[in-house]
Design an enzyme around this catalytic site. Structure first.
Site, PDB file in Angstrom:
ATOM      1  N   GLU A 172       0.814  -1.232   0.000  1.00 21.98           N
ATOM      2  CA  GLU A 172       0.000   0.000   0.000  1.00 21.98           C
ATOM      3  C   GLU A 172       0.846   1.281   0.000  1.00 21.98           C
ATOM      4  OE1 GLU A 172      -2.967  -0.016   3.065  1.00 21.98           O
ATOM      5  OE2 GLU A 172      -4.089  -1.667   2.167  1.00 21.98           O
ATOM      6  N   GLU A 291      -5.761  -8.283  -0.378  1.00 23.33           N
ATOM      7  CA  GLU A 291      -6.503  -7.926   0.838  1.00 23.33           C
ATOM      8  C   GLU A 291      -7.949  -7.661   0.459  1.00 23.33           C
ATOM      9  OE1 GLU A 291      -5.068  -5.033   3.650  1.00 23.33           O
ATOM     10  OE2 GLU A 291      -2.965  -5.506   3.201  1.00 23.33           O
TER      11      GLU A 291
END
Length: 506
Positions: A172, A291
Site C-alpha cells: 500500500e 486484501e
C-alpha cells in the site's frame, strides 16, 4: 420471482487458480500471538502453534498465506525475527502503535505453513528499506548454502531453503498513512529494480507490485498505470485491496457492493491492457487481490483506540464478529473472483485469525469458526477447475450502489475430468424465494450429489464464544433435476447455496 441461468460446456472463462482462495497473516492485534501462536495454550504443539487453529485452517484447504503484512511490513526488519528467540529485539510497530516481540519470524512462519499445508507468500519492506535488504531476505530464504545469508539460515536450524516462490514488493505504498509512502513514479522504479534483481536470482520467481489501496484513492487508477508503465516487463501481478461494510444499514445496498468489486477488477484489467498495448508486450500481468474482506463493525472505535493507547503487546484489535449477512456478502465476493478468474489469479482474505478473520480465538480458551468461514471453505474445496460462463436473466433491483442488481448471484466451476460441476448461488432477496431454472448445455446424466445451504431468519445472527455453532451450513432442500436435465427449484430468501452436480459430457 423466477430466474433463468444457462451454462454450456464450451463457454468457459478461465482456469481458476487455487491461490484465489488464500488468506493473510499480519503482525497485528492477536493474529499471530494467541492466534496461530500461543505456547502456553492447552492445544499448543512443541513449537507453540495452536493445534485447534491449525485444524480449522487445514479444513479451509488454504492454498497460500501472505505474511507478515500489511502496514506492519513497511517499517519491519526481517532480521529481527531470526536467530535465538532470547536474543531477538523488541521493537515499536509504527503501523498499529504496538510493541513487537519478534518471537515469530520467517522461520517460524515456514514451520507453521508446512503444518497448515499452505504456501508462503512473503512481503518485503519497501517503505523504510530497499533493494539490498530485499535481496538479502531472498538469499536467506531461498539460497541452498555457501553464502553469508544462506549459511546463517542453516546456523539457525534451517539447512534446507524455504524456496518461497512469490514475493510482494511492499504494501500500500500509494497510501499517505504508510511508513515510506512514495509517489507512483518513485515506487514504480523501485519495484521494477527489486523485481529484476529477484529474477536475476531465479527467473521463475513471481513478484507482486503494489496497486491501489482501494478504488476510492485519488490516485486511482493513475497509480496502476504509472507503476506498470515502469515495471510491466518485470512484475507478474498488480495487487488490489478493498474492504466492504454495511455502514448504511441497508442490506440490499450492501449486497450490491459486490458490483463495486467487479468494476474495480474490470477497470484495472483495462489499465493492464493499455500498458501491454503501449509496450507492444506479449506478457500478461494478472491481478493479485491480496486484501479483501468485510470490515466495518468496529472500525471507527478501533481507530480511536489505536490513537490513544501506549504501545501494548498483541492487543485485541479489529476482532469483527461476523453475522449471516456478512457471510452471504462474502459468498458473492467469491463469486466475483470465480467469474473474473481470467484476471484474478491470487486473492487473500484479510485476515485469517482474530483480525477481521474467519477464525476467532480466546487467549487460553477455545477457537471457533465465524459465519464467513463457510463460504470460503466451500469455494476453496470445490471452486477449483474451469470457471464456466453463466448467462442469467431474472428480476433485479435498484439501490444507491448500482442499478439493475440481479437478485440471483451465481457462479459455476467445472472440475477436472469433467465429471462434476460446483454451483455457488445466492438469492439476495430479503423476503421472496427465487425459482431457479439452470440449464446445463452439453452435459448429460445430471444428478445432485450434494446441496448445502446457509439461511436464517435473523441476518444479524453470528457465532460467539458462548454459541459457536449458532450459524452454520445445513443440508439444502427444494432443488431437483427435471426431465430436461435442468437444475430447478426454489432458493429461499437471503440464502446461500452450494450445489455439487455429477455430470457426463454429452
Amino acid at each position: 420471482m423466477q430466474a433463468k441461468a444457462v451454462i454450456n460446456k464450451d463457454f468457459t472463462v478461465s482456469t481458476v487458480d487455487k491461490r484465489v482462495y488464500g488468506s493473510f497473516l499480519e503482525h497485528m492485534g492477536r493474529a499471530v500471538y494467541s492466534g496461530i501462536y500461543e505456547p502456553g495454550h492447552s492445544s499448543a504443539d512443541e513449537n507453540g502453534f495452536r493445534r485447534d487453529v491449525l485444524d480449522y485452517v487445514r479444513d479451509l484447504d488454504m492454498p497460500i498465506v501472505r505474511y507478515p503484512g500489511g502496514n506492519f511490513v513497511s517499517a519491519y526488519r526481517w532480521e529481527d525475527g531470526i536467530g535465538p528467540r532470547e536474543e531477538r529485539p523488541v521493537r515499536l510497530d509504527l503501523a498499529w502503535r504496538t510493541r513487537e516481540t519478534n518471537q515469530v519470524g520467517v522461520n517460524e512462519f515456514s514451520d507453521w505453513a508446512k503444518l497448515a499445508n499452505t504456501e508462503m507468500m512473503l512481503a518485503m519492506n519497501l517503505g523504510s528499506r530497499g533493494l539490498d535488504d530485499a535481496r538479502n531476505f531472498l538469499e536467506y530464504c531461498n539460497h541452498p548454502g555457501g553464502t553469508y545469508w544462506s549459511d546463517l539460515r542453516a546456523k539457525h536450524g534451517y539447512k534446507d531453503p524455504h524456496n518461497v516462490r512469490i514475493w510482494c514488493l511492499g504494501n500500500e505504498l500509494d497510501g499517505p498513512w504508510q511508513v515510506g509512502h512514495k509517489s507512483a513514479a518513485e515506487y514504480g522504479h523501485l519495484a521494477n529494480e527489486v523485481s529484476k534483481a529477484f529474477k536475476y536470482f531465479d527467473k521463475t520467481l513471481e513478484t507482486v507490485a503494489c496497486g491501489s489501496s482501494n478504488d476510492k484513492m485519488k490516485s486511482y487508477p493513475e497509480w496502476e498505470a504509472t507503476v506498470l508503465d515502469q515495471a510491466y516487463d518485470s512484475v507478474d501481478y498488480i495487487s488490489l485491496h478493498k474492504y466492504f461494510g454495511n455502514e448504511e444499514n441497508d442490506t440490499l445496498n450492501y449486497f450490491a457492493k459486490a458490483i463495486d468489486l467487479d468494476r474495480y477488477i474490470v477497470t484495472i484489467g483495462g489499465v493492464i491492457d493499455y500498458i501491454k498495448a503501449k509496450k507492444r508486450s506479449n506478457r500478461d500481468v494478472k491481478i493479485c487481490f491480496d486484501e479483501w474482506n468485510v470490515w466495518y463493525h468496529d472500525r471507527k472505535e478501533d481507530g480511536e483506540r489505536i490513537a490513544s493507547w501506549n504501545w501494548p503487546e498483541a492487543p485485541a484489535l479489529l476482532e469483527e464478529v461476523y453475522n449471516l449477512e456478512d457471510a452471504l456478502f462474502v459468498a458473492s465476493l467469491l463469486n466475483v473472483f470465480i467469474r473474473r478468474s481470467d484476471r484474478v489469479k491470487i486473492a487473500c482474505m484479510a485476515q485469517l485469525v482474530n483480525v477481521i478473520a474467519p477464525i476467532l480465538t480466546r487467549t487460553d480458551g477455545p477457537a471457533w469458526r465465524q459465519t464467513i468461514y463457510y463460504p470460503l471453505q466451500f469455494a476453496s474445496k470445490y471452486g477449483r477447475g474451469t470457471a464456466l460462463n453463466v448467462a442469467t436473466s431474472g428480476p433485479t433491483y435498484n439501490c444507491e450502489v448500482a442499478q439493475d442488481v440481479p437478485y440471483l448471484d451465481i457462479s459455476a466451476v467445472l472440475h477436472e475430468g469433467g465429471k462434476s460441476i460446483a454451483v455457488f448461488a445466492l438469492n439476495r432477496s430479503l423476503d421472496q424465494s427465487l425459482d431457479l431454472n439452470l440449464a446445463l448445455q452439453g452435459f448429460s446424466g445430471v444428478t445432485i450429489k450434494e446441496h448445502t445451504m446457509m439461511a436464517e431468519d435473523d441476518l444479524r445472527a453470528g457465532n460467539t464464544v458462548d454459541n459457536q455453532n449458532r450459524v452454520q451450513p445445513r443440508k439444502g432442500s427444494g432443488l431437483q433435476i427435471d426431465d430436461d436435465g435442468n437444475l430447478v427449484g426454489a432458493l429461499a430468501p437471503k440464502s446461500y447455496h452450494f450445489i455439487l452436480l455429477s455430470v457426463s459430457m454429452a
